[in-house]
Design an enzyme around this catalytic site. Sequence first.
Site, PDB file in Angstrom:
ATOM      1  N   SER A   1       0.851  -1.186   0.000  1.00  0.00           N
ATOM      2  CA  SER A   1       0.000   0.000   0.000  1.00  0.00           C
ATOM      3  C   SER A   1       0.886   1.234   0.000  1.00  0.00           C
ATOM      4  CB  SER A   1      -0.885   0.009   1.255  1.00  0.00           C
ATOM      5  OG  SER A   1      -1.514   1.264   1.440  1.00  0.00           O
TER       6      SER A   1
ATOM      7  N   TYR B   1      -2.987  -0.351  10.102  1.00  0.00           N
ATOM      8  CA  TYR B   1      -2.849  -0.684   8.678  1.00  0.00           C
ATOM      9  C   TYR B   1      -1.484  -0.254   8.148  1.00  0.00           C
ATOM     10  CZ  TYR B   1      -4.161  -0.917   3.694  1.00  0.00           C
ATOM     11  OH  TYR B   1      -4.215  -1.191   2.352  1.00  0.00           O
TER      12      TYR B   1
END
Length: 265
Positions: free
Chosen positions: A145, A158
Amino acid sequence: MNNQFSLKGKIALVTGASYGIGFAIASALAEAGAKIVFNDLRLDLVEDAIKKYKAEGIDAHGYVFDVTNEEEVNSTIAKIEKEVGVIDILVNNAGIIKRIPMHEMTAAEFRQVIDIDLNGPFIVAKAVIPAMIKKGQGKIINICSMMSELGRETVSAYAAAKGGLKMLTRNIASEYGEYNIQCNGIGPGYIATPQTAPLREKQTDGSRHPFDSFIISKTPAARWGTTDDLKGPAVFLASDASNFINGHILYVDGGILAYIGKQPK
């Protein structure tokens, strides 16, 4: 040159590929010739996904297992090797995000994100690597990501997981490159999916959603990405065309990470 991108005869396992990014990547690998294997947590989700794959002309093999359960992963990988064949390509796509301010997030919530987004890829990769070593080749693609590089409010768990996954990617490349195993990552930018649709809805006055405006202003491409934007990079990293690329994170973000942003007027 086209043969370098062919996945004919390859078996690809894409975790969490019942919908969204995983489904798009699995479909692209199938179009390039790979036989697709995927998983989800529930049988009904797997069965629904198989129907979707069939509608696309793809004969996918679905299995139920939890990527965080090492025993389940090991037994299912053995079952896949017996029923379908040895996995040539692993795409660690399964993941979750919890948008909670860090000071309000419980340790249990933090651990859950780390468990699925970081421990899961470790467990699944560990299960497929021995057969890849024996075969003398293998491709592992971790879905990282932009949060592997950037911080942002409410996504501490995250970002920590994806930053860890970036380094796990580099370590797998370092440890198993000599066995002709390449481990790389794809770092999607902001992708238009059903999950992000509410953030792109027009406001009652016809203006953009504030978050939509924020993303457009931060992206040189001036748009959200689509799942189709991830297909080419996935096929490339799964194919022989990337045989000398190892430990790399390919950010598919429309240029966000390269861009400081527009000067305020």
